[in-house]
Design an enzyme around this catalytic site. Structure first.
Site, PDB file in Angstrom:
ATOM      1  N   GLU A   1     139.436  -2.767   3.665  1.00  0.00           N
ATOM      2  CA  GLU A   1     139.881  -3.976   4.201  1.00  0.00           C
ATOM      3  C   GLU A   1     138.682  -4.921   4.473  1.00  0.00           C
ATOM      4  OE1 GLU A   1     144.481  -3.335   5.300  1.00  0.00           O
ATOM      5  OE2 GLU A   1     143.088  -3.378   6.780  1.00  0.00           O
TER       6      GLU A   1
ATOM      7  N   GLU B   1     144.705   4.526  17.051  1.00  0.00           N
ATOM      8  CA  GLU B   1     144.334   4.100  15.500  1.00  0.00           C
ATOM      9  C   GLU B   1     142.534   4.634  15.619  1.00  0.00           C
ATOM     10  OE1 GLU B   1     144.007   0.636  12.184  1.00  0.00           O
ATOM     11  OE2 GLU B   1     143.899   0.223  14.199  1.00  0.00           O
TER      12      GLU B   1
END
Length: 696
Positions: free
Chosen positions: A490, A633
């Site tokens: 991304e 994460e």
């Protein structure tokens, strides 16, 4: 030490013999003592570096408090809420009625501070319970146990025990607060209540229930909850108080002599208008479910339900650390989903509202494959969620000028796009639509459920294949391209011919053609045309090019490498190795953890277990948070529990080290490649023969 001086030879031999026999006896004593490390327990005595534990049952999830007397936060699945005129939608997380307060005679409330000694918490993975114990000053020994009931998915339970170290009295308070909805326009109205409810017309016993109902912020739905107590022995006098229009409490006084013990249980229930048309009454009804059988009956059934889940387990011999972490991964996924509600899993499960509790590609590409192998019923729930939102995906495709179905990048529970409008990812990160179809195709391959394929799988795959036909562009040479896209990396938007996206489209179109043939349906001829002519580019050195404009920049996460695993599109070993070596150094080390798990699985399948194990550890160990070891994460502080990363970690074990593969004839094993110190790896799948892998 033994000093030999002025002893005869006979005496020396005698002493030597005695010493030798005593040494053997001591050695025997040492080795006869059990040296068992419980590989189902995660225990801590550290209150300083404290990231809460996670307990969930697929519908209710909560994070622990150090005191063991309640929850830091509660999440309720199956309902999300959108503030009026706001673009942010989130799972319900503003109702927390499970906290217990202990207030002493001087109005001082028990807190986890300097008065707490000998504090310990144990997360029991096998039974999905959190046990807390400590001494509070010179007054009390306290033990608690908390669970999110697996057998009663809209309920949690806490068992609390107090032992007096001196004559003492204190008040136990159950406080229930609801959000202020004075200005919310809704057919639902806030209501707080307390009552004694009869169990039946023939039983005189009544149970105390404190309950509440309130509208969501948007006013479109309502949330309800209720509490009740189970008492061991004498039921104390219960004192109800309505503190305000949004707060109420139920309290009772406990008086103990030194050495006496007192215990009780609190049952906390939840529901909402997406599950039932009478949320308020059903919250109360759940309180009475099996109440007459006692709370131990509920706990026993909870343990039995988890025992059934753990028939699908991963056993690792030779690496206790990996064993605990693998079970934490399974535990986190199992805690985040259940059957009967047709729901999927957000990136953090039900541990917190990271990313609003939305459903991403994390579900299909990362968490879904290990669940498809270990718990197909959970995988089916995830697929049912996508099928139920298919009508909305079709409308979304039409809204943006495409055919077929276009799934949102961040889906709410109705299938609407929930990405913040300040981001562009929702407009162009379309590979999620391919990921859904690949998951549907894999479900059929593993289960061979032809009826499911006909009723749900093919409608999904068919609509998604048509989307990609309309999304692709044909050039003057007859090749097809997908332009203005965002891939898994991304960091780079508005790119052309992203390798992962184009490869995923090829897999989808191939699946569409095959499913049509299986069901005797007519395939869209454009599926084959686009499949054959869509480009996947290479750079001048022969590496798969991540996208047309790529010049070797740092990338957020694994992208082109996913063509080898999990897509199995690239199968040439030399090409896989070339891509691995090219892209691994380019992955941002502070990016999402699952990148290295995909690379680890690919290396394991190539037979390079040393490199695979290094990347396996790199995928999650830097992300573990004290004291329970749940992963975030990213290595730096970020949201936990990261179920996406756990999905990747489990894929490395199942599809990498164990050599499992999802083929057109189902789930099968090719060649296991274990890390050097793993003596044995066993994949246990309920109802099937164990998959046992040993060192060569």
């Amino acid at each position: 030490m033994i000093t030999v001086k002025n002893y005869s030879l006979k005496q020396v031999l005698k002493l030597t013999t005695v010493f030798f026999l005593q040494s053997l006896l001591n050695l025997s004593t040492v080795y006869s003592q059990p040296r068992i490390k419980d590989l189902w327990m995660v225990e801590t005595t550290d209150t300083i570096k404290y990231t809460p534990a996670y307990l969930g049952n697929g519908m209710i999830g909560f994070r622990s408090l150090k005191t063991g007397l309640g929850a830091e936060r509660v999440l309720i699945n199956g309902l999300d809420d959108r503030a009026p005129l706001s673009d942010y939608v989130r799972l319900i997380n503003n109702f927390n009625p499970i906290n217990i307060k202990v207030v002493f005679a001087n109005n001082k409330e028990l807190q986890c501070g300097s008065e707490v000694k000998n504090w310990k918490q144990r997360l029991n993975l096998k039974e999905a319970s959190l046990e807390t114990s400590y001494t509070y000053g010179n007054q009390l020994n306290i033990r608690t146990q908390q669970v999110a009931l697996r057998n009663l998915p809209m309920a949690t339970m806490g068992v609390y025990e107090f032992e007096a170290l001196e004559d003492i009295e204190f008040t136990v308070q159950s406080v229930m607060n609801i959000p202020n909805r004075e200005k919310t326009f809704s057919i639902y109205k806030s209501h707080l209540d307390y009552n004694m409810y009869g169990l039946s017309t023939t039983v005189k016993e009544k149970i105390p229930v404190m309950s509440a109902v309130f509208p969501t912020e948007s006013g479109t739905d309502c949330v309800a909850g209720a509490n009740t107590f189970f008492f061991n022995g004498h039921t104390p006098q219960l004192n109800y108080k309505k503190n305000s229009a949004t707060s109420q409490q139920l309290a009772f006084l406990v008086k103990l002599k030194k050495g006496e013990k007192y215990s009780f249980c609190s049952l906390n229930t939840f529901t909402h208008s997406k599950i039932t048309g009478d949320a308020y009454s059903d919250a109360v009804r759940i309180c009475g479910r099996d109440y007459n059988l006692g709370y131990q009956h509920l706990l026993d059934n909870h343990k039995a339900a988890w025992a059934k889940l753990w028939k699908s387990d991963i056993e690792i011999e030779g690496d206790d650390e990996a064993q605990i972490d693998a079970r934490l991964a399974l535990y986190s996924l199992y805690s985040s989903i259940t059957t009967g509600f047709e729901l999927s899993i957000p990136p953090c499960g039900l541990s917190e509202t990271g990313w609003g509790g939305h459903i991403f590609w994390d579900a299909e590409l990362w968490m879904y494959p290990p669940l498809l192998a270990m718990q197909p019923a959970f995988a089916k729930s995830m697929m049912d969620f996508r099928f139920n939102t298919l009508p909305q995906a079709k409308k979304r495709a039409a809204q943006f000028g495409y055919q077929g179905a276009m799934f949102p990048w961040e889906s709410d529970l109705k299938g609407n796009e929930s990405t913040s409008i300040s981001y562009k990812l929702d407009m162009n990160e379309h590979h999620i639509t391919a990921d859904v179809a690949i998951a549907a195709w894999n479900y059929y391959k593993v289960t061979n459920d032809k009826l499911w394929l006909q009723q749900k799988g093919f409608p999904l795959i068919h609509a998604i294949a048509n989307f990609w036909v309309s999304r692709s562009v044909k050039d003057e040479k007859g090749s097809y391209h997908i332009r203005n896209i965002v891939g898994p990396d991304e960091y780079h938007e508005d790119i052309d011919d992203n390798a992962f996206t184009n490869g995923a489209v090829k897999v989808v179109l191939d699946a569409a053609i095959k499913t049509a043939k299986i069901l005797g349906q007519t395939a869209n001829p454009d599926w084959q045309k686009v499949h054959d002519k869509i480009v996947i580019l290479k750079d001048v050195n022969g590496a798969t090019l991540q996208y047309e404009q790529y010049k070797g920049e740092r990338i957020k996460q694994a992208d082109a490498n996913l063509l080898a695993f999990p897509l199995d599109y690239i199968t040439d070993k030399a090409q896989i190795l070339k891509d691995l070596q090219y892209y691994e150094p380019k992955i941002d080390p502070n990016g999402p953890s699952m990148s290295y798990s995909a690379l680890a699985a690919a290396y394991a399948r190539l037979g390079n277990t040393q490199k695979a194990y290094e990347l396996f550890k790199k995928a999650y160990q830097p992300n573990r948070k004290a004291p329970f070891g749940f992963i975030s994460e990213k290595p730096r502080p970020s949201v936990t529990v990261f179920c996406t990363g756990y999905g990747g970690m489990l894929q490395t074990i199942i599809f990498g080290f164990a050599g499992m593969t999802i083929g057109e004839n189902g789930l099968y094993q090719e060649k296991a490649n274990l890390p050097a110190h793993w003596n044995k790896l066993t994949i246990k799948i309920s109802g099937k023969k164990d998959i046992v892998c040993r060192q060569n």
